[in-house]
Design a protein around this motif. Sequence first.
Motif, PDB file in Angstrom:
ATOM      1  N   LEU A 601       0.734  -1.192   0.020  1.00 59.22           N
ATOM      2  CA  LEU A 601       0.019   0.015   0.033  1.00 59.22           C
ATOM      3  C   LEU A 601       0.843   1.281  -0.031  1.00 59.22           C
ATOM      4  O   LEU A 601       0.501   2.383  -0.484  1.00 59.22           O
ATOM      5  CB  LEU A 601      -0.826  -0.156   1.350  1.00 59.22           C
ATOM      6  N   PHE A 602       1.961   1.141   0.773  1.00 59.98           N
ATOM      7  CA  PHE A 602       3.054   2.440   0.819  1.00 59.98           C
ATOM      8  C   PHE A 602       3.979   2.550  -0.114  1.00 59.98           C
ATOM      9  O   PHE A 602       4.685   3.388  -0.225  1.00 59.98           O
ATOM     10  CB  PHE A 602       3.522   2.401   2.290  1.00 59.98           C
ATOM     11  N   THR A 603       4.018   1.627  -1.133  1.00 61.42           N
ATOM     12  CA  THR A 603       4.915   1.574  -2.259  1.00 61.42           C
ATOM     13  C   THR A 603       4.889   3.146  -3.037  1.00 61.42           C
ATOM     14  O   THR A 603       6.191   3.519  -3.215  1.00 61.42           O
ATOM     15  CB  THR A 603       4.839   0.477  -3.276  1.00 61.42           C
ATOM     16  N   PRO A 604       3.761   3.634  -3.387  1.00 61.92           N
ATOM     17  CA  PRO A 604       3.877   4.819  -3.947  1.00 61.92           C
ATOM     18  C   PRO A 604       4.428   5.954  -3.097  1.00 61.92           C
ATOM     19  O   PRO A 604       4.576   7.075  -3.789  1.00 61.92           O
ATOM     20  CB  PRO A 604       2.325   5.048  -4.156  1.00 61.92           C
ATOM     21  N   LEU A 605       4.390   5.489  -1.896  1.00 60.34           N
ATOM     22  CA  LEU A 605       4.765   6.499  -1.062  1.00 60.34           C
ATOM     23  C   LEU A 605       6.249   6.764  -0.466  1.00 60.34           C
ATOM     24  O   LEU A 605       6.861   7.773   0.088  1.00 60.34           O
ATOM     25  CB  LEU A 605       4.030   6.731   0.351  1.00 60.34           C
ATOM     26  N   GLY A 606       7.060   5.777  -1.177  1.00 60.01           N
ATOM     27  CA  GLY A 606       8.625   5.639  -1.135  1.00 60.01           C
ATOM     28  C   GLY A 606       8.867   4.654   0.143  1.00 60.01           C
ATOM     29  O   GLY A 606      10.031   4.489   0.358  1.00 60.01           O
ATOM     30  N   THR A 664      17.042  -0.764   5.730  1.00 63.26           N
ATOM     31  CA  THR A 664      16.130  -0.731   4.499  1.00 63.26           C
ATOM     32  C   THR A 664      16.449  -0.183   3.391  1.00 63.26           C
ATOM     33  O   THR A 664      15.731  -0.529   2.386  1.00 63.26           O
ATOM     34  CB  THR A 664      14.747  -0.055   5.112  1.00 63.26           C
ATOM     35  N   GLY A 665      17.399   0.666   3.508  1.00 67.79           N
ATOM     36  CA  GLY A 665      17.610   1.143   2.245  1.00 67.79           C
ATOM     37  C   GLY A 665      16.860   2.366   1.705  1.00 67.79           C
ATOM     38  O   GLY A 665      16.935   2.933   0.519  1.00 67.79           O
ATOM     39  N   ILE A 666      15.931   2.897   2.713  1.00 67.09           N
ATOM     40  CA  ILE A 666      14.876   4.048   2.398  1.00 67.09           C
ATOM     41  C   ILE A 666      15.567   5.504   2.246  1.00 67.09           C
ATOM     42  O   ILE A 666      16.800   5.695   2.454  1.00 67.09           O
ATOM     43  CB  ILE A 666      13.999   4.296   3.605  1.00 67.09           C
ATOM     44  N   THR A 667      15.351   6.022   1.077  1.00 62.70           N
ATOM     45  CA  THR A 667      15.859   7.113   0.683  1.00 62.70           C
ATOM     46  C   THR A 667      15.411   8.362   1.449  1.00 62.70           C
ATOM     47  O   THR A 667      14.543   8.401   2.277  1.00 62.70           O
ATOM     48  CB  THR A 667      15.389   7.639  -0.928  1.00 62.70           C
ATOM     49  N   TRP A 668      16.030   9.535   1.180  1.00 70.22           N
ATOM     50  CA  TRP A 668      15.628  10.834   2.047  1.00 70.22           C
ATOM     51  C   TRP A 668      14.108  11.348   1.589  1.00 70.22           C
ATOM     52  O   TRP A 668      13.453  11.858   2.454  1.00 70.22           O
ATOM     53  CB  TRP A 668      16.755  11.801   2.049  1.00 70.22           C
ATOM     54  N   GLN A 669      14.202  11.087   0.255  1.00 71.97           N
ATOM     55  CA  GLN A 669      12.719  11.594  -0.255  1.00 71.97           C
ATOM     56  C   GLN A 669      11.591  10.625   0.420  1.00 71.97           C
ATOM     57  O   GLN A 669      10.597  11.028   0.573  1.00 71.97           O
ATOM     58  CB  GLN A 669      12.657  11.327  -1.724  1.00 71.97           C
ATOM     59  N   GLY A 670      11.975   9.344   0.536  1.00 69.92           N
ATOM     60  CA  GLY A 670      11.037   8.527   1.258  1.00 69.92           C
ATOM     61  C   GLY A 670      10.823   8.995   2.511  1.00 69.92           C
ATOM     62  O   GLY A 670       9.706   8.623   3.276  1.00 69.92           O
ATOM     63  N   VAL A 718       4.574  14.318  -2.741  1.00 66.85           N
ATOM     64  CA  VAL A 718       6.145  14.711  -2.031  1.00 66.85           C
ATOM     65  C   VAL A 718       6.824  13.680  -2.585  1.00 66.85           C
ATOM     66  O   VAL A 718       8.055  14.314  -2.906  1.00 66.85           O
ATOM     67  CB  VAL A 718       5.754  14.832  -0.582  1.00 66.85           C
ATOM     68  N   TYR A 719       6.923  12.486  -2.332  1.00 69.12           N
ATOM     69  CA  TYR A 719       8.019  11.476  -2.739  1.00 69.12           C
ATOM     70  C   TYR A 719       8.233  11.457  -4.279  1.00 69.12           C
ATOM     71  O   TYR A 719       9.364  11.522  -4.859  1.00 69.12           O
ATOM     72  CB  TYR A 719       7.147   9.998  -2.438  1.00 69.12           C
ATOM     73  N   VAL A 720       7.177  11.475  -5.113  1.00 70.13           N
ATOM     74  CA  VAL A 720       7.552  11.460  -6.689  1.00 70.13           C
ATOM     75  C   VAL A 720       8.234  12.824  -7.018  1.00 70.13           C
ATOM     76  O   VAL A 720       9.228  12.655  -7.692  1.00 70.13           O
ATOM     77  CB  VAL A 720       5.927  11.504  -7.324  1.00 70.13           C
ATOM     78  N   VAL A 721       7.744  14.096  -6.512  1.00 67.18           N
ATOM     79  CA  VAL A 721       8.204  15.329  -7.050  1.00 67.18           C
ATOM     80  C   VAL A 721       9.648  15.624  -6.293  1.00 67.18           C
ATOM     81  O   VAL A 721      10.660  15.947  -6.952  1.00 67.18           O
ATOM     82  CB  VAL A 721       7.607  16.545  -6.280  1.00 67.18           C
ATOM     83  N   LEU A 722       9.967  15.169  -5.240  1.00 68.74           N
ATOM     84  CA  LEU A 722      11.502  15.051  -4.490  1.00 68.74           C
ATOM     85  C   LEU A 722      12.427  14.096  -5.329  1.00 68.74           C
ATOM     86  O   LEU A 722      13.625  14.351  -5.394  1.00 68.74           O
ATOM     87  CB  LEU A 722      11.458  14.790  -3.190  1.00 68.74           C
ATOM     88  N   SER A 723      11.614  12.928  -5.792  1.00 68.51           N
ATOM     89  CA  SER A 723      12.541  12.067  -6.353  1.00 68.51           C
ATOM     90  C   SER A 723      12.689  12.448  -7.991  1.00 68.51           C
ATOM     91  O   SER A 723      14.003  12.005  -8.367  1.00 68.51           O
ATOM     92  CB  SER A 723      11.827  10.619  -6.396  1.00 68.51           C
ATOM     93  N   TRP A 724      11.850  12.936  -8.619  1.00 67.44           N
ATOM     94  CA  TRP A 724      11.859  13.225  -9.834  1.00 67.44           C
ATOM     95  C   TRP A 724      11.301  14.584 -10.214  1.00 67.44           C
ATOM     96  O   TRP A 724      10.262  14.833 -10.395  1.00 67.44           O
ATOM     97  CB  TRP A 724      11.252  12.028 -10.933  1.00 67.44           C
ATOM     98  N   TRP A 725      12.227  15.549 -10.152  1.00 70.69           N
ATOM     99  CA  TRP A 725      12.035  17.058  -9.969  1.00 70.69           C
ATOM    100  C   TRP A 725      11.134  17.283 -11.120  1.00 70.69           C
ATOM    101  O   TRP A 725      10.355  18.247 -11.067  1.00 70.69           O
ATOM    102  CB  TRP A 725      12.930  17.915  -9.974  1.00 70.69           C
ATOM    103  N   TRP A 726      11.239  16.853 -12.455  1.00 62.15           N
ATOM    104  CA  TRP A 726      10.256  17.207 -13.850  1.00 62.15           C
ATOM    105  C   TRP A 726       8.863  16.769 -13.425  1.00 62.15           C
ATOM    106  O   TRP A 726       8.296  17.262 -14.163  1.00 62.15           O
ATOM    107  CB  TRP A 726      11.059  16.439 -14.663  1.00 62.15           C
ATOM    108  N   THR A 727       8.553  15.768 -12.454  1.00 64.01           N
ATOM    109  CA  THR A 727       7.158  15.572 -12.263  1.00 64.01           C
ATOM    110  C   THR A 727       6.520  16.752 -11.662  1.00 64.01           C
ATOM    111  O   THR A 727       5.153  16.797 -11.694  1.00 64.01           O
ATOM    112  CB  THR A 727       6.942  14.466 -11.395  1.00 64.01           C
ATOM    113  N   ALA A 728       7.080  17.681 -11.097  1.00 69.89           N
ATOM    114  CA  ALA A 728       6.514  18.863 -10.521  1.00 69.89           C
ATOM    115  C   ALA A 728       5.658  19.302 -11.547  1.00 69.89           C
ATOM    116  O   ALA A 728       4.483  20.078 -11.112  1.00 69.89           O
ATOM    117  CB  ALA A 728       7.449  19.847 -10.024  1.00 69.89           C
ATOM    118  N   PHE A 729       6.059  19.547 -12.865  1.00 66.69           N
ATOM    119  CA  PHE A 729       5.425  20.140 -13.972  1.00 66.69           C
ATOM    120  C   PHE A 729       3.828  19.422 -14.237  1.00 66.69           C
ATOM    121  O   PHE A 729       2.821  20.131 -14.458  1.00 66.69           O
ATOM    122  CB  PHE A 729       5.960  20.416 -15.152  1.00 66.69           C
TER     123      PHE A 729
END
Length: 760
Positions: A601-606, A664-670, A718-729
């Motif tokens: 369930l939390f995969t899209p959230l990082g 766990t290998g979680i990123t700072w974005q996650g 938040v996770y998507v935009v911080l991980s791939w900046w171009w998704t902000a558009f």
Amino acid sequence: MRKFALAGNPNSGKTTLFNALTGSTAHVGNWPGVTVDKREGVYKRLAEHVAIVDLPGIYSLSPYTPEEVIARNFILEEKPDCVIDIVDATNLERNLYLTTQLLEIDVPVVVALNMCDVVKKNGDRIDAKKLEKELGVPVVAISALKGEGIKELMERSLKAASQGRQGRTVLEGSSLDHVIGDVTIALDGRGVQNPLFHAVKLVEGDELEVKEHPAEVATVKAFQKQSAGDLFGGDFEALVADARYKYITAHFAGAYERAKKKENLSRSDRADRVLTHRIWGIPIFLVILFAMFHLTFGTDFLYLNTITGWFNGGAGFAYDVDTGSEVLNSLVAVFFTADGISTPGAIVFNLMDFITSQIGNGIALGMEALDAAPWAQGLVNEGIWGGVASVLSFVPQILTLFLFISILEDSGYMARVAFILDRAFRKFGLSGRAFIPMIMGFGCSVPAAINTRTLADEKERAMTNRVIPFFTCGAKAPILAAICGAIAAEYTGVSADLLVFALYVFGMAMAVIMVAFMRQTTMRGEVAPFIMELPSYHAPQFHNLMVHLWDKLKHYIKKAFTIILASCIVLWFLQNFSWQWQMVGIEESILHDIGSFVTWLFTPLGFGLQLENGWVFAVAAVVGLIAKENVIAAFYIIAVGFGFAGAEQSEDGIAEVMYLISATGITWQGLIAYTVFNMLTVPCFAAAATVKAETPKGRFRYTVAFWLLTSYVTSCVVYVVLSWWWTAFIVAAVLAAVIALIVLRNKGLIGRKKRLLARN
């Protein structure tokens, strides 16, 4: 036992007097609306004990707001032996408006002329004896803040309670005297208690009275027709208000003599020119807010080390830990770190961390000396004390944050915050009155939700209750402190207090955004007008601050050794036992299986399936629904299961999170997305239950859905935009499309309404 009620205007000092009388830990704040329901205590310094009831702050006994209904019903139905009317002596005429209404009830009344110390300090003079003669009831000059005159007040109140009293009105001789008299006689003949009060309210057109006494309404309407050309066009409510103020001006204005001022502006007025400035008001508030978080969560006091490099091998402070004793090393580590001089929050945290570590070591040695079984040692050292201690270590920091918030409240600044935010955000559909409970949410969501009763509009109450959890409470502060500290240390090197501040501001921004969204969709309506009195600034009282902090400390200690303790024990068992109830490693445990079941369930959230052990964050978030402090406790217990040693716990309290990053290998974005999810999702059980109690029956499920959907979608974005900046558009384009659809829909609804009105 006799019962006395405290009544008065908001910010007149009622709750301060209540605390002085009862020694209660009721919240004292220098802003309107701090008391939203009655509170009870006992005064024990008279010949007999007296129960004291603190009623909500009100401006009148007309039932326009929920707190006015509470106060009115209590006085009329509970029949207290005496009503102590707290009057702000610095705003005499305005406060006496409520007094003139209390005098119409058949109840002993004693006027407590509060803040007389401020009157004297300003060089003004007030004649209490003249007021007593004009009012016909005892008047006692007091200072609730300094405890002056309280003994005399209670002695005279007890004497008044034993004598009884018949109500009288200041409207005698007014143009409404005749109709009030006729209605009073009619009500008295029917056996109605407090007939004079009910008669005056009936003449005013009070909705409650009209429903209760329909037979007497005809008398009022007949008189109203005869006087239709009179002042105010026969508006009796306006006539009554005008008559009250005229009487106050004529009879009481002379009791207050103001000193001749060399300058027109007081110190409070001069301060407000800056603090409530149209442009600089909000930036100043944000600077003050950041200073609070820096002094609470920062490690480099005032960034002295960053600016000077004093602790980075320079010519300044240097200490060789190898040459000092263990005690001296520990003492030095409390006040100084590699980052520099510790902030107040870091100092109290380090002290508490040292204490809990020593207790933990003592418990571990004791268990070994008793030759306890390995499972028993693990349960006590890791499951019970380790989890509870991880929460207790943060209590001093939480209390430090509460202290700063209490100072802002008690000084009068928080009232200004509501004022400047009202001016800024009214266009978004939110009034300053709604910001009062929201700002209280920085302390705890439970009293904040209760405080929404002061909001007259049902839709505004519902919206405010939904976004109060977005104002990060003290229970969530350890989550932000630990995760932001780990991010700063592992990834970015950015100051942890800057990250904490940014997330707090993000939560506030989300509250405003979601209120604006609801105002334009499911809860459309006009913003209620907001009128409030800005109290004078004054120095916070040490006693009041300590009472507030003691109340919070008891709350956290009780929670730590009940809810959190029970949660830690359950977590430890689930983490160390399999479904066959055999002790196993963490990857074969019941907790692992349960967490893995919901991780997707939390995969899209990082923090889901993309991690090696992403289930640990899902488990911590779920147990956080019981109490948000459980998130940190879960981090510790789970980290131990992965091999984390309690001795490795660092003095900044983020070692567990850093260990879980590597496990766990979680990123700072996650991690940022995880923090946002915990900030915005369903609050703890206590807060959720309170919001449910303040929500109309059957509507709470929509609030829960709002919390879950908002936290999930926002964290994903938040996770998507911080991980791939171009998704902000892409996100910006979707938001623009949604806004456009809402605008077009609302225009269509307005057009349809106009057409319906035109047809009619």
